[in-house]
Design a protein around this motif. Structure first.
Motif, PDB file in Angstrom:
ATOM      1  N   LEU A   4      13.316 123.324  15.923  1.00 31.25           N
ATOM      2  CA  LEU A   4      14.373 122.769  16.775  1.00 31.25           C
ATOM      3  C   LEU A   4      14.272 121.255  16.905  1.00 31.25           C
ATOM      4  CD1 LEU A   4      14.465 125.505  19.578  1.00 31.25           C
ATOM      5  CD2 LEU A   4      15.380 125.532  17.247  1.00 31.25           C
ATOM      6  N   VAL A   6       8.600 125.266  22.668  1.00 30.49           N
ATOM      7  CA  VAL A   6       9.754 124.654  23.322  1.00 30.49           C
ATOM      8  C   VAL A   6       9.296 124.279  24.722  1.00 30.49           C
ATOM      9  CG1 VAL A   6      12.064 125.047  24.254  1.00 30.49           C
ATOM     10  CG2 VAL A   6      11.499 125.864  21.961  1.00 30.49           C
ATOM     11  N   HIS A   8      12.320 123.801  29.637  1.00 33.11           N
ATOM     12  CA  HIS A   8      13.485 124.540  29.142  1.00 33.11           C
ATOM     13  C   HIS A   8      13.457 126.027  29.518  1.00 33.11           C
ATOM     14  CE1 HIS A   8      15.170 121.320  26.573  1.00 33.11           C
ATOM     15  NE2 HIS A   8      13.902 120.938  26.486  1.00 33.11           N
ATOM     16  N   THR A  62      18.155 127.727  24.001  1.00 30.32           N
ATOM     17  CA  THR A  62      17.059 127.842  23.044  1.00 30.32           C
ATOM     18  C   THR A  62      17.312 128.991  22.080  1.00 30.32           C
ATOM     19  OG1 THR A  62      15.426 126.871  24.550  1.00 30.32           O
ATOM     20  CG2 THR A  62      14.582 128.300  22.802  1.00 30.32           C
ATOM     21  N   TYR A  97       9.720 132.833  17.027  1.00 28.56           N
ATOM     22  CA  TYR A  97       9.289 131.955  18.123  1.00 28.56           C
ATOM     23  C   TYR A  97       7.932 132.418  18.637  1.00 28.56           C
ATOM     24  CZ  TYR A  97       9.004 129.277  22.384  1.00 28.56           C
ATOM     25  OH  TYR A  97       8.565 128.417  23.354  1.00 28.56           O
TER      26      TYR A  97
END
Length: 244
Positions: free
Chosen positions: A64, A88, A92, A102, A122
């Motif tokens: 990302l 992440v 977030h 996301t 992820y």
């Protein structure tokens, strides 16, 4: 159960001597590794893996935050089948809107990955489990909004640090989980306190029994107050002895 090693564990040695480090990993008995931020070193790493008979079923890359074509081209060079975003930021995970954003970004990355024949996933830390919205963790909310093609790599140690029962989490997430990180320690946030697998408080075998259908269990130490190669060897030996 197939065991792999997250190369971030040996990042200092990798920076000093990549081919030599890969050889030492193979000599310890590993058959697979999980590279991280592999774009810049893809050619050298591919040579070293091939020379030592190692595969890389999965790899970590900032999907990302970096150029996807560069990442997926490097992944193809290394025969990585699943590229996993490792982080992440915790900021977030405080609202449904942020978590959904996301998920949408990962879904878009997965569409690009599919053009290269690569799956996207992820990987969690503790804060995705600590984040609770309507009695549901941020990680599970993420899973609800991911396209079916996007997978999860559950870091079982950080899930436990985040207050979750890792085995129960794996059972709830089911087939969405394709890889797990296996690490051990006193369940604190201090990376230096992590230890070889089998030497800490993690219910390793409960976790592995719950991790049905995964492609690999990936051994990792984020840090260690001792010789890292010894910890890496002890971890694999513990898991292999447990299989007998």
């Amino acid at each position: 159960m197939k065991y792999s090693l997250q190369l971030y564990t040996l990042r200092t040695a990798m920076g000093e001597d990549l081919p030599g480090t890969i050889k030492r990993i193979a000599d310890l008995g590993y058959s697979a590794v999980e590279p991280y931020n592999f774009v810049a070193t893809a050619d050298e790493l591919a040579e070293a893996l091939s020379a030592n008979g190692l595969t890389a079923p999965s790899g970590h890359a900032p999907l990302l935050r970096a150029d996807l074509d560069d990442i997926f081209r490097a992944a193809k060079r290394l025969d990585i089948g699943t590229v996993i975003d490792p982080h992440v930021d915790r900021s977030h995970w405080t609202s449904i809107e942020d978590i959904t954003a996301t998920a949408e970004a990962l879904n878009a990355a997965a569409k690009k990955g599919a053009e290269y024949g690569i799956t996207v996933g992820y990987h969690n830390h503790e804060f995705e489990l600590e984040a609770q919205i309507d009695d549901k963790s941020g990680l599970e909310i993420l899973a609800d909004h991911l396209d079916p093609e996007v997978v999860l790599e559950v870091d079982t140690y950080w899930a436990a640090v985040g207050g979750e029962d890792p085995a129960a989490l794996l059972r709830r997430l089911g087939d969405r989980v394709r890889f797990v990180h296996i690490k051990d320690g006193p369940l604190t946030r201090n990376d230096k306190e992590q230890v070889a697998v089998g030497s800490g408080r993690m219910p390793v075998w409960d976790i592995l029994h719950a991790a049905t259908g995964i492609e690999a269990a990936v051994i990792e130490l984020d840090d260690f107050d001792g010789d890292m190669f010894t910890a890496v060897a002890d971890s694999l030996n513990y898991l292999n002895e447990g299989k007998k």
